[in-house]
Motif scaffolding. Structure first.
Motif, mmCIF file in Angstrom:
data_model
loop_
_atom_site.group_PDB
_atom_site.id
_atom_site.type_symbol
_atom_site.label_atom_id
_atom_site.label_comp_id
_atom_site.label_asym_id
_atom_site.label_seq_id
_atom_site.Cartn_x
_atom_site.Cartn_y
_atom_site.Cartn_z
ATOM 1 N N GLU A 1 16.345 -54.654 -26.926
ATOM 2 C CA GLU A 1 17.697 -54.851 -26.399
ATOM 3 C C GLU A 1 18.548 -55.684 -27.357
ATOM 4 N N GLU A 2 17.928 -56.587 -28.107
ATOM 5 C CA GLU A 2 18.674 -57.352 -29.110
ATOM 6 C C GLU A 2 19.157 -56.431 -30.234
ATOM 7 N N ARG A 3 18.309 -55.494 -30.667
ATOM 8 C CA ARG A 3 18.717 -54.536 -31.702
ATOM 9 C C ARG A 3 19.804 -53.613 -31.164
ATOM 10 N N LEU A 4 19.671 -53.237 -29.901
ATOM 11 C CA LEU A 4 20.675 -52.379 -29.274
ATOM 12 C C LEU A 4 22.025 -53.084 -29.243
ATOM 13 N N GLU A 5 22.036 -54.343 -28.847
ATOM 14 C CA GLU A 5 23.296 -55.079 -28.786
ATOM 15 C C GLU A 5 23.911 -55.235 -30.174
ATOM 16 N N LYS A 6 23.075 -55.436 -31.175
ATOM 17 C CA LYS A 6 23.576 -55.556 -32.549
ATOM 18 C C LYS A 6 24.239 -54.257 -32.986
ATOM 19 N N ARG A 7 23.596 -53.111 -32.710
ATOM 20 C CA ARG A 7 24.193 -51.819 -33.074
ATOM 21 C C ARG A 7 25.517 -51.627 -32.341
ATOM 22 N N PHE A 8 25.538 -51.944 -31.067
ATOM 23 C CA PHE A 8 26.746 -51.780 -30.256
ATOM 24 C C PHE A 8 27.877 -52.648 -30.803
ATOM 25 N N ASP A 9 27.586 -53.916 -31.061
ATOM 26 C CA ASP A 9 28.616 -54.832 -31.562
ATOM 27 C C ASP A 9 29.145 -54.387 -32.925
ATOM 28 N N GLN A 10 28.265 -53.909 -33.792
ATOM 29 C CA GLN A 10 28.698 -53.448 -35.113
ATOM 30 C C GLN A 10 29.631 -52.249 -35.000
ATOM 31 N N ALA A 11 29.312 -51.327 -34.097
ATOM 32 C CA ALA A 11 30.164 -50.144 -33.910
ATOM 33 C C ALA A 11 31.546 -50.543 -33.409
ATOM 34 N N VAL A 12 31.595 -51.476 -32.463
ATOM 35 C CA VAL A 12 32.879 -51.928 -31.914
ATOM 36 C C VAL A 12 33.681 -52.682 -32.977
ATOM 37 N N MET A 13 33.024 -53.557 -33.734
ATOM 38 C CA MET A 13 33.725 -54.317 -34.766
ATOM 39 C C MET A 13 34.282 -53.404 -35.854
ATOM 40 N N GLU A 14 33.519 -52.371 -36.235
ATOM 41 C CA GLU A 14 34.008 -51.433 -37.241
ATOM 42 C C GLU A 14 35.218 -50.664 -36.722
ATOM 43 N N ALA A 15 35.174 -50.281 -35.443
ATOM 44 C CA ALA A 15 36.313 -49.585 -34.840
ATOM 45 C C ALA A 15 37.548 -50.476 -34.832
ATOM 46 N N ASP A 16 37.359 -51.752 -34.520
ATOM 47 C CA ASP A 16 38.484 -52.691 -34.514
ATOM 48 C C ASP A 16 39.039 -52.889 -35.922
ATOM 49 N N ARG A 17 38.144 -52.918 -36.925
ATOM 50 C CA ARG A 17 38.590 -53.073 -38.314
ATOM 51 C C ARG A 17 39.437 -51.882 -38.740
ATOM 52 N N VAL A 18 38.968 -50.670 -38.424
ATOM 53 C CA VAL A 18 39.710 -49.452 -38.779
ATOM 54 C C VAL A 18 41.061 -49.431 -38.066
ATOM 55 N N ARG A 19 41.079 -49.840 -36.818
ATOM 56 C CA ARG A 19 42.342 -49.844 -36.064
ATOM 57 C C ARG A 19 43.342 -50.820 -36.681
ATOM 58 N N ARG A 20 42.874 -51.994 -37.097
ATOM 59 C CA ARG A 20 43.777 -52.971 -37.727
ATOM 60 C C ARG A 20 44.333 -52.431 -39.047
ATOM 61 N N LEU A 21 43.487 -51.727 -39.818
ATOM 62 C CA LEU A 21 43.955 -51.141 -41.074
ATOM 63 C C LEU A 21 45.055 -50.110 -40.815
ATOM 64 N N HIS A 22 44.853 -49.271 -39.806
ATOM 65 C CA HIS A 22 45.856 -48.243 -39.485
ATOM 66 C C HIS A 22 47.151 -48.884 -39.002
ATOM 67 N N GLN A 23 47.025 -49.934 -38.186
ATOM 68 C CA GLN A 23 48.219 -50.616 -37.696
ATOM 69 C C GLN A 23 48.973 -51.269 -38.854
ATOM 70 N N GLY A 24 48.221 -51.868 -39.784
ATOM 71 C CA GLY A 24 48.864 -52.488 -40.936
ATOM 72 C C GLY A 24 49.573 -51.470 -41.802
ATOM 73 N N ALA A 25 48.935 -50.308 -42.006
ATOM 74 C CA ALA A 25 49.559 -49.254 -42.812
ATOM 75 C C ALA A 25 50.816 -48.728 -42.133
ATOM 76 N N ALA A 26 50.758 -48.580 -40.792
ATOM 77 C CA ALA A 26 51.920 -48.076 -40.052
ATOM 78 C C ALA A 26 53.078 -49.068 -40.124
ATOM 79 N N GLN A 27 52.776 -50.355 -39.995
ATOM 80 C CA GLN A 27 53.819 -51.374 -40.067
ATOM 81 C C GLN A 27 54.439 -51.425 -41.461
ATOM 82 N N ALA A 28 53.592 -51.279 -42.501
ATOM 83 C CA ALA A 28 54.107 -51.277 -43.872
ATOM 84 C C ALA A 28 55.019 -50.082 -44.109
ATOM 85 N N SER A 29 54.635 -48.933 -43.541
ATOM 86 C CA SER A 29 55.458 -47.735 -43.685
ATOM 87 C C SER A 29 56.805 -47.899 -42.991
ATOM 88 N N GLU A 30 56.791 -48.479 -41.800
ATOM 89 C CA GLU A 30 58.036 -48.713 -41.070
ATOM 90 C C GLU A 30 58.934 -49.681 -41.834
#
Length: 415
Positions: free
Chosen positions: A375-404
């Motif tokens: 369950e500790e390994r499972l939580e680590k995989r889950f947290d990594q997937a969520v953090m990567e998704a948040d990182r990608v979302r911030r990059l897209h938001q930053g690119a969109a704001q720069a474009s605007e």
């Protein structure tokens, strides 16, 4: 006592209880919210049961059952009616006996979806998922929708799954994107070539195949036969995305699929495509703007094996490498050791497939997958997937704001 002083005193007597009541209501609201988060997310499961995996249903239900969750079952229309009735009576009996819920004829948070024809590579598959989601939306208050087949089995406890999904709150969608550079190739074959699911026209039996120039169904394995092209493929002004057919969807997104006109239009568009369930949900998310694309976590939290430990590939009935049917995960060697056992423990997920149910594999999983280390390994995989998704979302938001900002600067310069 003067009237003005008496009125002021009465006003204070009314004000103090009102303030106390308001503060108490805030406490209750906070306590209720905290309780929901502490209890974890509430899950709605939709389980598609075929004749082959009907014997596995009781064990699956018993393992994933939680009184706070909701469950909907679809029993394939091809299942013998008497066998289906016997199976449901048995399921009710097992759950009511073990959990003390409902009766041998009814369990309140378990509903049965009307049996209908499902062609497992055609549009009826996608429509069946939507039927299950809609029934569950009407049946109770939950946070996440998870699709399962009767041949799936959990590799984590319900407590762990509910807790992890509760960590991210509401509104995330766990969908495993396939590499984006493959999407066009999939779209050309699966949507560009006309594919027929006769379950759209028939009520008792169905097939699904591509269509040749004469309008005759023809298997995709037939070489040298020119197939009918879908003329709408050349008219697309959006992207047909590609994902796995297994997902965890938020309640908010399921409501969007039910109510949004563009989502319904896309469903109609994919009516004559191959494996539409692997494209429909992903495409609505991808083309839905920042709200929906930004909600995606690029993982479906499943562990499925298309490649064996020795490097061999899962093969289809045609002798070619299979990309839709994985290995049986309960395959054992001559020594009785499960071939995928070590890999399951190293690749933690919420569920695995495909399970046949014999040989003690499910007993082994119930022992091995509930350990604290897993369950500790499972939580680590889950947290990594969520953090990567948040990182990608911030990059897209930053690119969109720069474009605007760039567009605004150009407008100001031109003025």
């Amino acid at each position: 006592m003067k009237p003005r002083r008496r009125a002021a005193r009465l006003w204070r007597l009314w004000l103090l209880p009102a303030i106390a009541l308001f503060l108490f209501s805030l406490f209750l609201r906070h306590h209720r919210t905290s309780s929901v988060l502490n209890d974890g997310a509430r899950i709605a499961y939709f389980i598609q049961v075929s004749a082959a995996n009907l014997p596995l249903l009781n064990r699956l239900l018993l393992t994933i059952y939680d009184p706070s969750n909701f469950y909907a079952l679809h029993l394939d229309l091809k299942i013998d009616e008497l066998k289906a009735l016997e199976s449901m009576r048995s399921a009710y009996h097992v759950l009511s006996s073990r959990w003390g819920v409902g009766s041998e004829r009814n369990v309140p948070n378990l509903l049965i979806v009307r049996s209908e024809i499902v062609t497992y590579r055609g549009a009826t598959m996608t429509m069946n998922y939507l039927t299950g989601a809609n029934r569950l939306l009407a049946g109770g208050d939950w946070d996440y929708f998870i699709n399962l087949s009767g041949a799936d089995y959990p590799t984590a406890s319900q407590k762990a799954i509910r807790r992890l999904l509760g960590k991210v709150g509401k509104g995330r969608n766990f969908v495993e994107w396939k590499p984006q550079n493959t999407w066009m190739g999939f779209a050309e074959k699966r949507f560009g070539e006309f594919y027929v699911d006769t379950g759209l026209a028939k009520l008792k039996s169905s097939t699904s195949e591509f269509v040749d120039l004469n309008g005759t169904e023809v298997s995709k394995q037939v070489e040298g036969v020119e197939r009918t092209m879908n003329p709408l493929f050349r008219e697309l002004d959006f992207t047909i995305a590609k994902s796995s057919g297994w997902f965890i969807l938020s309640r908010e997104f399921c409501e969007h699929l039910r109510d949004d006109s563009d989502a319904r239009k896309l469903l109609a568009l994919l009516a004559f495509s191959d494996a539409s369930d692997e494209h429909y949900f992903a495409s609505v998310l991808w083309n839905g703007g920042d709200r929906w694309r930004g909600s995606v976590v690029n993982s479906n939290m499943r562990t499925i094996f298309f490649v064996a430990p020795n490097g061999s590939f899962a093969m289809g009935e045609d002798g070619q490498r299979s990309r839709q049917h994985p290995f049986w995960v309960d395959e054992a060697g001559e020594d009785g050791v499960f071939l995928f056992g070590k890999h399951l423990k190293k690749s933690p997920g919420f569920f695995t497939r495909k399970v046949r149910g014999d040989g003690g594999f499910r007993d082994w999983m119930d022992r091995e997958m509930m350990e604290k280390e897993y369950e500790e390994r499972l939580e680590k995989r889950f947290d990594q997937a969520v953090m990567e998704a948040d990182r990608v979302r911030r990059l897209h938001q930053g690119a969109a704001q720069a474009s605007e900002h760039s567009d605004a600067s150009e407008d100001a310069t031109s003025i």
